[in-house]
Design a protein around this motif. Structure first.
Motif, PDB file in Angstrom:
ATOM      1  N   PHE A 131      67.783  58.320  34.846  1.00  0.00           N
ATOM      2  CA  PHE A 131      68.774  57.297  35.174  1.00  0.00           C
ATOM      3  C   PHE A 131      68.316  55.928  34.690  1.00  0.00           C
ATOM      4  CE2 PHE A 131      69.974  53.841  38.018  1.00  0.00           C
ATOM      5  CZ  PHE A 131      71.359  53.880  37.921  1.00  0.00           C
ATOM      6  N   CYS A 132      67.066  55.603  34.955  1.00  0.00           N
ATOM      7  CA  CYS A 132      66.559  54.284  34.571  1.00  0.00           C
ATOM      8  C   CYS A 132      66.482  54.131  33.052  1.00  0.00           C
ATOM      9  CB  CYS A 132      65.188  54.054  35.200  1.00  0.00           C
ATOM     10  SG  CYS A 132      65.259  53.707  36.987  1.00  0.00           S
ATOM     11  N   GLU A 133      66.092  55.198  32.368  1.00  0.00           N
ATOM     12  CA  GLU A 133      66.008  55.123  30.911  1.00  0.00           C
ATOM     13  C   GLU A 133      67.380  54.906  30.286  1.00  0.00           C
ATOM     14  OE1 GLU A 133      64.321  57.762  27.134  1.00  0.00           O
ATOM     15  OE2 GLU A 133      63.484  58.015  29.144  1.00  0.00           O
ATOM     16  N   LEU A 134      68.398  55.518  30.874  1.00  0.00           N
ATOM     17  CA  LEU A 134      69.736  55.462  30.287  1.00  0.00           C
ATOM     18  C   LEU A 134      70.561  54.288  30.780  1.00  0.00           C
ATOM     19  CD1 LEU A 134      70.559  59.255  30.595  1.00  0.00           C
ATOM     20  CD2 LEU A 134      70.190  58.019  28.451  1.00  0.00           C
ATOM     21  N   TYR A 135      70.457  53.987  32.070  1.00  0.00           N
ATOM     22  CA  TYR A 135      71.377  53.014  32.670  1.00  0.00           C
ATOM     23  C   TYR A 135      70.684  51.878  33.411  1.00  0.00           C
ATOM     24  CZ  TYR A 135      74.213  57.258  32.160  1.00  0.00           C
ATOM     25  OH  TYR A 135      74.838  58.391  31.678  1.00  0.00           O
ATOM     26  N   GLY A 136      69.372  51.873  33.425  1.00  0.00           N
ATOM     27  CA  GLY A 136      68.663  50.987  34.339  1.00  0.00           C
ATOM     28  C   GLY A 136      68.272  49.629  33.806  1.00  0.00           C
ATOM     29  N   ARG A 137      68.772  49.243  32.641  1.00  0.00           N
ATOM     30  CA  ARG A 137      68.396  47.955  32.083  1.00  0.00           C
ATOM     31  C   ARG A 137      68.741  46.826  33.060  1.00  0.00           C
ATOM     32  NH1 ARG A 137      71.008  46.611  26.445  1.00  0.00           N
ATOM     33  NH2 ARG A 137      69.909  48.564  25.987  1.00  0.00           N
ATOM     34  N   GLY A 138      67.748  46.079  33.476  1.00  0.00           N
ATOM     35  CA  GLY A 138      67.964  44.943  34.366  1.00  0.00           C
ATOM     36  C   GLY A 138      68.022  45.298  35.839  1.00  0.00           C
ATOM     37  N   LYS A 139      67.995  46.582  36.193  1.00  0.00           N
ATOM     38  CA  LYS A 139      68.055  46.964  37.604  1.00  0.00           C
ATOM     39  C   LYS A 139      66.658  46.863  38.218  1.00  0.00           C
ATOM     40  CE  LYS A 139      72.007  50.113  37.280  1.00  0.00           C
ATOM     41  NZ  LYS A 139      72.883  49.339  38.175  1.00  0.00           N
ATOM     42  N   PRO A 140      66.523  46.138  39.315  1.00  0.00           N
ATOM     43  CA  PRO A 140      65.185  45.952  39.898  1.00  0.00           C
ATOM     44  C   PRO A 140      64.525  47.253  40.314  1.00  0.00           C
ATOM     45  CG  PRO A 140      66.913  45.095  41.348  1.00  0.00           C
ATOM     46  CD  PRO A 140      67.550  45.379  40.048  1.00  0.00           C
ATOM     47  N   GLU A 141      65.310  48.246  40.778  1.00  0.00           N
ATOM     48  CA  GLU A 141      64.710  49.510  41.187  1.00  0.00           C
ATOM     49  C   GLU A 141      64.120  50.269  40.006  1.00  0.00           C
ATOM     50  OE1 GLU A 141      69.282  50.307  41.324  1.00  0.00           O
ATOM     51  OE2 GLU A 141      67.889  48.618  41.483  1.00  0.00           O
ATOM     52  N   CYS A 142      64.581  49.958  38.797  1.00  0.00           N
ATOM     53  CA  CYS A 142      64.037  50.596  37.598  1.00  0.00           C
ATOM     54  C   CYS A 142      62.873  49.793  37.018  1.00  0.00           C
ATOM     55  CB  CYS A 142      65.142  50.756  36.548  1.00  0.00           C
ATOM     56  SG  CYS A 142      66.414  51.949  37.038  1.00  0.00           S
ATOM     57  N   GLN A 143      62.924  48.500  37.165  1.00  0.00           N
ATOM     58  CA  GLN A 143      61.846  47.661  36.648  1.00  0.00           C
ATOM     59  C   GLN A 143      60.540  47.907  37.382  1.00  0.00           C
ATOM     60  OE1 GLN A 143      63.706  43.815  37.141  1.00  0.00           O
ATOM     61  NE2 GLN A 143      64.528  43.813  35.050  1.00  0.00           N
ATOM     62  N   THR A 144      60.620  48.392  38.614  1.00  0.00           N
ATOM     63  CA  THR A 144      59.405  48.623  39.412  1.00  0.00           C
ATOM     64  C   THR A 144      59.003  50.093  39.469  1.00  0.00           C
ATOM     65  OG1 THR A 144      60.767  48.770  41.424  1.00  0.00           O
ATOM     66  CG2 THR A 144      59.852  46.611  40.868  1.00  0.00           C
ATOM     67  N   LEU A 145      59.715  50.953  38.746  1.00  0.00           N
ATOM     68  CA  LEU A 145      59.417  52.387  38.787  1.00  0.00           C
ATOM     69  C   LEU A 145      58.088  52.686  38.105  1.00  0.00           C
ATOM     70  CD1 LEU A 145      60.306  55.290  39.449  1.00  0.00           C
ATOM     71  CD2 LEU A 145      61.521  55.327  37.248  1.00  0.00           C
ATOM     72  N   THR A 146      57.218  53.422  38.799  1.00  0.00           N
ATOM     73  CA  THR A 146      55.929  53.849  38.241  1.00  0.00           C
ATOM     74  C   THR A 146      55.790  55.354  38.427  1.00  0.00           C
ATOM     75  OG1 THR A 146      54.732  53.570  40.323  1.00  0.00           O
ATOM     76  CG2 THR A 146      54.896  51.633  38.877  1.00  0.00           C
ATOM     77  N   ALA A 147      54.843  55.941  37.724  1.00  0.00           N
ATOM     78  CA  ALA A 147      54.624  57.385  37.808  1.00  0.00           C
ATOM     79  C   ALA A 147      54.137  57.811  39.192  1.00  0.00           C
ATOM     80  CB  ALA A 147      53.613  57.811  36.748  1.00  0.00           C
ATOM     81  N   GLU A 148      53.590  56.870  39.969  1.00  0.00           N
ATOM     82  CA  GLU A 148      53.070  57.196  41.284  1.00  0.00           C
ATOM     83  C   GLU A 148      54.129  57.109  42.375  1.00  0.00           C
ATOM     84  OE1 GLU A 148      51.485  54.966  39.189  1.00  0.00           O
ATOM     85  OE2 GLU A 148      50.224  56.627  38.493  1.00  0.00           O
ATOM     86  N   ARG A 149      55.277  56.498  42.063  1.00  0.00           N
ATOM     87  CA  ARG A 149      56.275  56.299  43.101  1.00  0.00           C
ATOM     88  C   ARG A 149      56.983  57.620  43.430  1.00  0.00           C
ATOM     89  NH1 ARG A 149      60.411  51.329  42.341  1.00  0.00           N
ATOM     90  NH2 ARG A 149      61.884  52.961  41.698  1.00  0.00           N
ATOM     91  N   PHE A 150      57.473  57.736  44.661  1.00  0.00           N
ATOM     92  CA  PHE A 150      58.099  58.971  45.143  1.00  0.00           C
ATOM     93  C   PHE A 150      59.213  59.439  44.219  1.00  0.00           C
ATOM     94  CE2 PHE A 150      61.395  61.130  47.587  1.00  0.00           C
ATOM     95  CZ  PHE A 150      60.676  62.122  48.249  1.00  0.00           C
ATOM     96  N   ASP A 151      60.047  58.521  43.762  1.00  0.00           N
ATOM     97  CA  ASP A 151      61.220  58.913  42.976  1.00  0.00           C
ATOM     98  C   ASP A 151      60.891  59.268  41.534  1.00  0.00           C
ATOM     99  OD1 ASP A 151      60.632  56.149  43.157  1.00  0.00           O
ATOM    100  OD2 ASP A 151      62.486  55.627  42.152  1.00  0.00           O
ATOM    101  N   ALA A 152      59.620  59.198  41.158  1.00  0.00           N
ATOM    102  CA  ALA A 152      59.223  59.670  39.830  1.00  0.00           C
ATOM    103  C   ALA A 152      58.977  61.174  39.827  1.00  0.00           C
ATOM    104  CB  ALA A 152      57.962  58.941  39.367  1.00  0.00           C
ATOM    105  N   LYS A 153      58.860  61.768  41.026  1.00  0.00           N
ATOM    106  CA  LYS A 153      58.514  63.189  41.127  1.00  0.00           C
ATOM    107  C   LYS A 153      59.470  63.980  42.017  1.00  0.00           C
ATOM    108  CE  LYS A 153      53.648  61.865  40.728  1.00  0.00           C
ATOM    109  NZ  LYS A 153      52.322  61.846  41.419  1.00  0.00           N
ATOM    110  N   HIS A 154      60.458  63.283  42.588  1.00  0.00           N
ATOM    111  CA  HIS A 154      61.410  63.931  43.479  1.00  0.00           C
ATOM    112  C   HIS A 154      62.822  63.457  43.150  1.00  0.00           C
ATOM    113  CE1 HIS A 154      57.555  63.841  45.681  1.00  0.00           C
ATOM    114  NE2 HIS A 154      57.955  64.963  46.267  1.00  0.00           N
ATOM    115  N   PHE A 155      63.784  64.236  43.573  1.00  0.00           N
ATOM    116  CA  PHE A 155      65.178  63.830  43.398  1.00  0.00           C
ATOM    117  C   PHE A 155      65.519  62.708  44.380  1.00  0.00           C
ATOM    118  CE2 PHE A 155      65.299  68.047  41.482  1.00  0.00           C
ATOM    119  CZ  PHE A 155      66.067  67.802  40.346  1.00  0.00           C
ATOM    120  N   THR A 156      66.412  61.841  43.956  1.00  0.00           N
ATOM    121  CA  THR A 156      66.860  60.739  44.805  1.00  0.00           C
ATOM    122  C   THR A 156      68.306  60.979  45.226  1.00  0.00           C
ATOM    123  OG1 THR A 156      67.581  59.425  42.893  1.00  0.00           O
ATOM    124  CG2 THR A 156      65.317  59.098  43.676  1.00  0.00           C
TER     125      THR A 156
END
Length: 334
Positions: A131-156
Motif C-alpha cells: 500500500f505504501c509503495e503504491l499509494y503512500g506518497r506523503g502519508k505519515p504512516e508510510c513515511q515512518t514504516l520500518t521493517a521492524e514495525r508490526f505492520d511490516a509483517k502482519h496484515f492491517t
C-alpha cells in the motif's frame, strides 16, 4: 428587385425555433459515481495510469463509453476526468455505480442506508508495505514504516463492511453522515475506549498517524452494523487477530515476505489454517504484481461467538470471486 420579408413571419419563425428547442431538451448524460478509490487508466489493457490518478469517493464522472457486462464482473467505463493529460480514463465498473441521469428514487436509496439491513459482511485487510509503495506518497504512516514495525509483517485493518446484495457495493452511510467528506479527519471523532483505541492504532496505521481512516470506516460502514463504535472495532480486531495469529501468517507469510508466491501455495497455506474450501471466500487484490489486500467474505451473523474457521465454513456466503491477482504475485517488503 427588392426582397420583402414579412415581419410577422420572422417573429413567428423565431418563436417556433425557441419553443421547439426548449421542448426537446438533450437527455441527461450518464454518470459514474465512485464508491471507492480505484485507478483511472489511460489504457485498461496495459493498465497505464499517467500521474497515478484515482477516483475520489462520491465524485461523479460523466461516462463516455462502456464495455463489458456488470453481471460477469467485467465491466469497464471510460469516464471524463479533470486530468490535464489524457482526461478520458478507464475505470473498473465495480469501483462505483452507474447513474443513467435520473435521480435514484428515495425508496431505493433509503434501503441502502438503513442500519441492520445487511445480509453478509466483508473483512478487508491490507498489506501495508505494498500500500505504501503504491499509494503512500506523503502519508505519515508510510513515511515512518520500518521493517521492524508490526505492520511490516502482519496484515492491517482496512475495514469490516456489512453488505446488502440488492445494493451491490452501495450499502453504507447508515448514520447521520451521508456524503463522505474530502478529508477523513473532517468526519466527527469517535468515542472509543482506551484499550480498543490502543489496539486499533497497532493494526490500523492511519489511526495512529492521525489520517483518520478509522473515522471513515465507522461512518461509511460501521454505522450499518448495528454495533456500537467500540463493539464494531472489537469484532474487527478479533477477526483480524485470528488471521495474524494463524500459521498462515506466522509461518507462510513470514517466510515469504519479499518473495513471489503462487496462488496454489497461498491457497494451501490459508486452508491449512482455516479449513478446506476457505480459500474460496477470499478475494485477492493486487496492483503492479504485488498483493495489496485480502477481502474475506463472511456471513451476516458474525457476533455469535464463532471463530473465523467456523464462520468461513458456513454455506451461502456471498463472494466477488477470487480477485485480480495473477497466478504469481509478490508479498512486498519494506
Amino acid at each position: 428587385m427588392a426582397t420583402y420579408f414579412n415581419p410577422v413571419f420572422i417573429v413567428s419563425f423565431i418563436l417556433f425555433c425557441f419553443v421547439s428547442t426548449g421542448s426537446y431538451a438533450s437527455p441527461p448524460v450518464d454518470e459514474f459515481i465512485a464508491t471507492r478509490s480505484c485507478d483511472l487508466y489511460q489504457s485498461k489493457r496495459k493498465q497505464t495510469n499517467p500521474d497515478n490518478l484515482h477516483t475520489q469517493i462520491d465524485r461523479r464522472y460523466p461516462i463516455i463509453e462502456a464495455r463489458g457486462n456488470a453481471a460477469t464482473k467485467n465491466r469497464w467505463l471510460r469516464v471524463q476526468t479533470s486530468a490535464k493529460r489524457s482526461p478520458a480514463r478507464w475505470v473498473s465498473g465495480d469501483c462505483g455505480r452507474e447513474n443513467g441521469g435520473a435521480v435514484t428514487p428515495v425508496s431505493n436509496r433509503a434501503a441502502c442506508d438503513i442500519a441492520g439491513q445487511f445480509d453478509s459482511n466483508v473483512l478487508a485487510i491490507s498489506w501495508q508495505s505494498a500500500f505504501c509503495e503504491l499509494y503512500g506518497r506523503g502519508k505519515p504512516e508510510c513515511q515512518t514504516l520500518t521493517a521492524e514495525r508490526f505492520d511490516a509483517k502482519h496484515f492491517t485493518l482496512h475495514g469490516l463492511w456489512p453488505n446488502r446484495r440488492s445494493c451491490g457495493r452501495n450499502y453504507g452511510s447508515c448514520g447521520k453522515i451521508k456524503v463522505s467528506p474530502r478529508n477523513f479527519c473532517d468526519y466527527p471523532a469517535l468515542q472509543l475506549g482506551g484499550a480498543v483505541r490502543k489496539a486499533l492504532e497497532r493494526v490500523m496505521p492511519s489511526a495512529k498517524a492521525g489520517t483518520c481512516l478509522q473515522r471513515h470506516e465507522w461512518w461509511k460502514h460501521g454505522t450499518c452494523s448495528g454495533m456500537t463504535q467500540s463493539g464494531y472495532y472489537k469484532r474487527s480486531l478479533n477477526l483480524l487477530g485470528e488471521i495474524n495469529q494463524s500459521s498462515f501468517v506466522q509461518s507462510f507469510i513470514a517466510a515469504h515476505v519479499g518473495q513471489r508466491v503462487s496462488r496454489q501455495q497461498f491457497q494451501q497455506a490459508f486452508e491449512g489454517s482455516f479449513g478446506g474450501g476457505s480459500y474460496q471466500r477470499l478475494v485477492l487484490r493486487c496492483k503492479s504484481g504485488m498483493l495489496t489486500e485480502l477481502q474475506v467474505a463472511l456471513p451476516q451473523q458474525i457476533d455469535n461467538g464463532l471463530g473465523l474457521r467456523e464462520l468461513l465454513s458456513q454455506p451461502h456466503i456471498a463472494s466477488d470471486g477470487l480477485g485480480n491477482c495473477g497466478n504469481y504475485f509478490l508479498i512486498d517488503s519494506v
